[in-house]
Design an enzyme around this catalytic site. Structure first.
Site, mmCIF file in Angstrom:
data_model
loop_
_atom_site.group_PDB
_atom_site.id
_atom_site.type_symbol
_atom_site.label_atom_id
_atom_site.label_comp_id
_atom_site.label_asym_id
_atom_site.label_seq_id
_atom_site.Cartn_x
_atom_site.Cartn_y
_atom_site.Cartn_z
ATOM 1 N N GLU A 26 -7.645 -12.264 5.449
ATOM 2 C CA GLU A 26 -6.421 -11.686 4.889
ATOM 3 C C GLU A 26 -5.181 -12.354 5.467
ATOM 4 O OE1 GLU A 26 -6.598 -10.001 2.315
ATOM 5 O OE2 GLU A 26 -8.757 -9.638 2.431
ATOM 6 N N HIS A 80 1.104 -17.563 1.624
ATOM 7 C CA HIS A 80 2.389 -17.072 1.115
ATOM 8 C C HIS A 80 3.544 -17.712 1.865
ATOM 9 C CE1 HIS A 80 5.226 -13.441 0.279
ATOM 10 N NE2 HIS A 80 5.352 -14.364 -0.660
#
Length: 228
Positions: free
Chosen positions: A103, A110
């Protein structure tokens, strides 16, 4: 349409996808539970690993939160939240660390402006509309007009494209996770293969979802052609 009421021979196309999806779900759950019982030798929790990886990559604006559910872990790019399930957040198992690192891989994507992630994120509105509205138009297309069926198929294509773009994003996040776990010495070298097994099993679910979406699209196109 095919000589027998409610008989659709194109459904046979979906059988391999259904079998694969069932296998993938069983595989990811069994693998996660197996390595949830294997504690990492250094004893770091998923939350600690996530915090360390974020900081070491210069990411200080992402908050880590604990959420309910099993395998409910995800990164929210809009709110910059890394949400980890209780087993992952508090656990010090190989499974916990591997999922947390994966994750964080998305958070790194990003922050770095990873192109496939940007493309996938741009497809989110299209995918949401496609997944919610496509079957309404497809159903109406069978009843009212082939033109509505065409609209439904176009909407469904948007959802398929989202699934296809999910694959490189997920594979890259897992690759980043494995590299970070190894290079940062968060786990020992002999534990890396276990982490790979956890993340490879998780990747199967995305492959299965994409395969199912693509085969469903092929099925819809065949039905459309047969209606002509």
């Amino acid at each position: 349409m095919y000589g027998y009421p409610f008989y659709d021979p194109t459904f046979i196309i979906m059988i391999p996808a259904i079998i694969f999806a069932v296998y993938a779900q069983a595989k990811v759950k069994s693998t996660f539970l197996k390595y949830l019982r294997v504690q990492s030798k250094k004893g770091y929790t998923g939350a600690q690993v996530a915090q360390y990886m974020l900081h070491s990559n210069g990411i200080d604006d992402v908050q880590i939160e604990m959420v309910a559910g099993m395998l409910s872990d995800h990164y929210d790019p809009r709110r910059k939240r890394l949400r980890l399930s209780q087993d992952v957040y508090m656990g010090a198992s190989i499974a916990s660390i591997s999922v947390a690192a994966h994750e964080v891989g998305h958070a790194i994507q990003h922050a770095r402006g990873y192109t496939p992630l940007k493309i996938r994120n741009s497809l989110v509105p299209v995918a949401n509309i496609g997944s919610s509205m496509a079957w309404i138009f497809i159903t109406l297309g069978f009843i009212i007009s082939p033109a509505l069926l065409d609209i439904g198929i176009m909407l469904f294509i948007g959802a398929v494209l989202f699934q296809v773009m999910t694959l490189p994003v997920e594979f890259n996040a897992s690759s980043r996770a494995i590299n970070e776990l190894g290079s940062s010495h968060i786990i020992y070298a002999d534990e890396i293969p276990y982490s790979k097994k956890v993340l490879s099993a998780a990747a199967l679910t995305y492959v299965a979802a994409t395969a199912s979406a693509v085969l469903q699209l092929i099925r819809l196109l065949l039905i459309r052609n047969q209606r002509d």
